[in-house]
Design a protein around this motif. Structure first.
Motif, short mmCIF file in Angstrom:
data_model
loop_
_atom_site.label_atom_id
_atom_site.label_comp_id
_atom_site.label_asym_id
_atom_site.label_seq_id
_atom_site.Cartn_x
_atom_site.Cartn_y
_atom_site.Cartn_z
N LEU A 1 0.98 -1.20 0.15
CA LEU A 1 -0.13 -0.04 -0.04
C LEU A 1 0.95 1.23 -0.07
N VAL A 2 1.85 1.32 0.88
CA VAL A 2 2.72 2.52 1.02
C VAL A 2 3.40 2.74 -0.39
N GLN A 3 4.07 1.66 -0.88
CA GLN A 3 4.80 1.54 -2.30
C GLN A 3 3.81 2.20 -3.54
N ILE B 1 0.82 3.79 -3.08
CA ILE B 1 0.48 5.09 -2.75
C ILE B 1 1.64 6.19 -3.21
N PRO C 1 7.08 8.68 1.55
CA PRO C 1 6.18 8.10 1.89
C PRO C 1 5.88 8.90 3.22
N ALA D 1 -2.14 12.53 -2.21
CA ALA D 1 -2.17 11.27 -1.51
C ALA D 1 -3.39 10.70 -1.11
N ALA E 1 -4.39 6.88 -2.06
CA ALA E 1 -4.82 6.15 -1.06
C ALA E 1 -6.23 5.18 -1.57
#
Lengths: 146, 146
Positions: free
Chosen positions: B18-20, B22, B36, B106, B110
DNA sequence: TCTTCATGGACAAGTTGCTTGTCCATATGG
DNA sequence: CCATATGGACAAGCAACTTGTCCATGAAGA
């Protein structure tokens, strides 16, 4: 409607919490010289047949970083390097008795950390969730991209 | 039975993914100078009333680290420091127009990253999952303990 | 009001876990 | 055989943190 953002943030928070809790339990069992990342290294090494390069790919780091991690684990007595039977360049990684003990401790810790979830969701829904995670999470390196 | 380990590893992998994802989307929108962690800083600052110390607590780092992050964001034109109306020591953090644009990017990223989950689970089960996450994930710093 | 302690922030230095860059020995495929 | 790929080692560099110290301001008790 705004669940999306909450979902991402919560998954992040949850993963951090799980890692922290597992690490705390493992430390408490006497493995105070191990970091969370080491557990994932053990997980791969315990499967057998792993070289440093394999480990690097599994952890999502360069092979130099993996080599440093392996060197540290060898120095601390958790891992041994065996000659590879069919490739004189490669070294097969294996766990010492201490390495196996640490792996078992991490397993137990992970189980304990998940207990609240099993209880809150019930076995059926928990299994469903794991199935969904397995289905929807593409296989990739176990690593926080931060 | 061995779901526990799988669950932890999968949640880890999912959060990393998810972090990657986003981050990739935000970068692609032109915010290539953001990491991030900055997104979580924006999230806190956008609520208003945040000082550097508040941010430090939110991110789970020392206030020095938070100060460095803020300094960077100020230098890059995303954040401004206002004098605090009731405390001459403190500086209130605010977002510039660029900061708001990054925050919106962001948010959108997401949402996009979560779409597969909404679709796979359906709205009802997804909402349930978010509710469970909210209930079972203790509030804490948003930070990967690695 | 004065004293004491807590807090927001700045400055400096040190640590660490990774990176890139380079090299060698060995394996593999034409 | 020769060209290229791969596992691994050695060295240096870097970025994002940390600890340590200090100052100015605020808050609370005698």
């Amino acid at each position: 409607m705004d669940d999306a953002l909450a979902f991402s943030a919560l998954v992040l928070a949850l993963s951090g919490q799980l890692v922290q809790e597992i690490h705390a339990r493992v430390s408490q069992q006497g493995f105070e010289d191990l970091r969370p990342a080491h557990g994932f290294a053990f997980a791969r090494i315990s499967l057998g047949g792993a070289t440093t390069a394999d480990l690097a790919e599994h952890l999502g780091v360069t092979k130099q970083a993996a080599a440093q991690l392996v060197e540290e684990l060898v120095r601390k007595g958790y891992v041994v390097r065996h000659p590879h039977p069919h490739d004189a360049r490669a070294r097969l990684l294996g766990l010492t008795e201490a390495g196996w003990a640490a792996t078992r401790a991490a397993d137990q810790a992970a189980r304990a950390a998940v207990v609240p979830w099993r209880e809150a969701l019930g076995e059926a829904r928990f299994s469903e969730l794991v199935a969904d995670l397995t289905r929807l999470t593409p296989p990739g390196p176990i690593r926080p991209v931060w």
